[in-house]
Design a protein around this motif. Structure first.
Motif: not given
Length: 363
Positions: A156-160, A187-188, A192-197, A236-244
């Motif tokens: 429905l909206k972009p996933v960036v 990014l601002l 309207p988008s779903y942002i994954r950092i 936004i969602e944060v995906i941190d590969y320092a975390q398991a």
């Protein structure tokens, strides 16, 4: 075939794909953890060449016997290099050693080097003799470990996916706080988008705190951009590969409609191009030296675009020059259609070279 794994899944996928292309049975061998300091790693490398291994066992490869060594051994990082050098020493060079990238050792020690165009450019800058190696094969992008494009997705909206690398690339870029500020500003301006950092497991000196304070926190709060426009909090969602427990990067990229990568993050650029996802480079205008030249090549081949979204501070200055459809994430000029990068051709070329080298070295 042995794959020497340093437990980095984004490297393991690349070495596994090369092994698969060779068409031989594969065993994954974990490397023994090495010291983190440069001095400690240097001593570890010397011991791999001159030190004695425990009786019947390899020093730098877990659960590996000196009595059953492979015909082919593949490594994809300098953390796995001591194990690779140890196998070469134990077999007297009879094992076909393969390294993806530039190893921190004498290049002639490795049976086959799999280099990117940027690696070649680095060597050429040291002199023409270094750029014409009999034991090297090159591809435009680093091998990504992916050979097929991701299926198109409908949302429905972009996933960036905003993929931030270590923050440093010796070929010509370091991510500064000002770059993080510009990334947040850009990014601002997105629709309207779903942002994954997406954060690298090992960011460069203090970068994580800069990202958390100047990017993530800013996007999650109501803020005003440099044009004076007010923006509500972003999703936004944060995906941190320092975390398991984080999802595989390949899945994160495949589920995105658009991918933004910082200029230091060349592995992600390669994966995005392999998946045939549009990829935009944040900080591309600040690259220097070899990296600037490399991104110019990728840009002219329509594999990347500079991240400069419509509505950015100076985008009004270039708008009259755009005659076709405006790319809202790169509103800087007219763009030719995106190219499709043929990763399978790269894999076929690399596998054929490695097999030929094996025959040459053992004939």
């Amino acid at each position: 075939t042995w794959i020497l794994s340093d437990s980095n899944p984004n490297i393991d996928i690349r070495t596994a794909k090369v092994a698969d292309a060779l068409g031989l049975p594969v065993a994954i061998k974990r490397i023994v953890a090495q010291p983190k300091s440069p001095l400690g790693r240097s001593f570890a490398g010397l011991r791999s060449l001159f030190g004695a291994s425990p009786a019947g066992r390899l020093r730098y490869v877990e659960d590996a016997s000196t009595q059953r060594l492979p015909r082919f051994v593949i490594a994809g990082s300098n953390r796995a290099l001591p194990g690779l050098l140890e196998v070469i020493k134990q077999t007297g060079g009879r094992s076909m050693s393969v390294f993806l990238g530039l190893p921190r050792t004498k290049l002639a020690q490795i049976g086959a080097l799999v280099l990117s165009r940027l690696d070649q450019m680095r060597l050429r800058s040291l002199g023409p003799a270094r750029a014409n190696l009999d034991n090297a094969v090159s591809t435009l992008l680093p091998l990504s470990g992916l050979s097929t494009a991701a299926a198109p997705i409908s949302t429905l909206k972009p996933v960036v996916a905003v993929c931030i690398g270590t923050g440093f690339e010796a070929a010509g870029f370091q991510l500064l706080s000002s770059d993080v500020d510009r990334l947040a500003e850009g990014l601002l301006q997105l629709p309207p988008s779903y942002i994954r950092i997406v954060l690298d497991a090992e960011p460069y000196r203090g970068l994580r705190s800069i990202i958390e304070s100047r990017l993530i926190r800013r996007l999650r709060e109501r803020s005003v951009d440099t044009n004076g426009a007010e923006h509500p909090p972003m999703e936004i969602e944060v995906i941190d590969y320092a975390q398991a427990g984080q999802p595989p990067l390949t899945g994160v990229l495949a589920s995105a409609t658009h991918i933004i990568a910082t200029a230091d993050n060349i592995p992600t650029v390669s994966m995005a191009a392999s998946l045939q996802r549009p990829v935009y480079i944040a900080g591309m205008e600040r690259t220097a030296d070899l990296l600037r030249e490399y991104y110019y090549i990728l840009d002219t081949k329509n594999l990347v675009r500079r991240f400069y979204p419509l509505g950015s501070r100076y985008s009004y200055m270039v708008a009259p020059e755009i005659n076709g459809t405006v790319d809202e994430l790169s509103a800087i000029r007219d763009h030719e259609p995106w190219s499709h990068y043929d990763t399978q051709r790269d894999l076929d070329t690399v596998a054929a070279f490695i097999k030929d080298r094996y025959v040459e070295l053992n004939s």
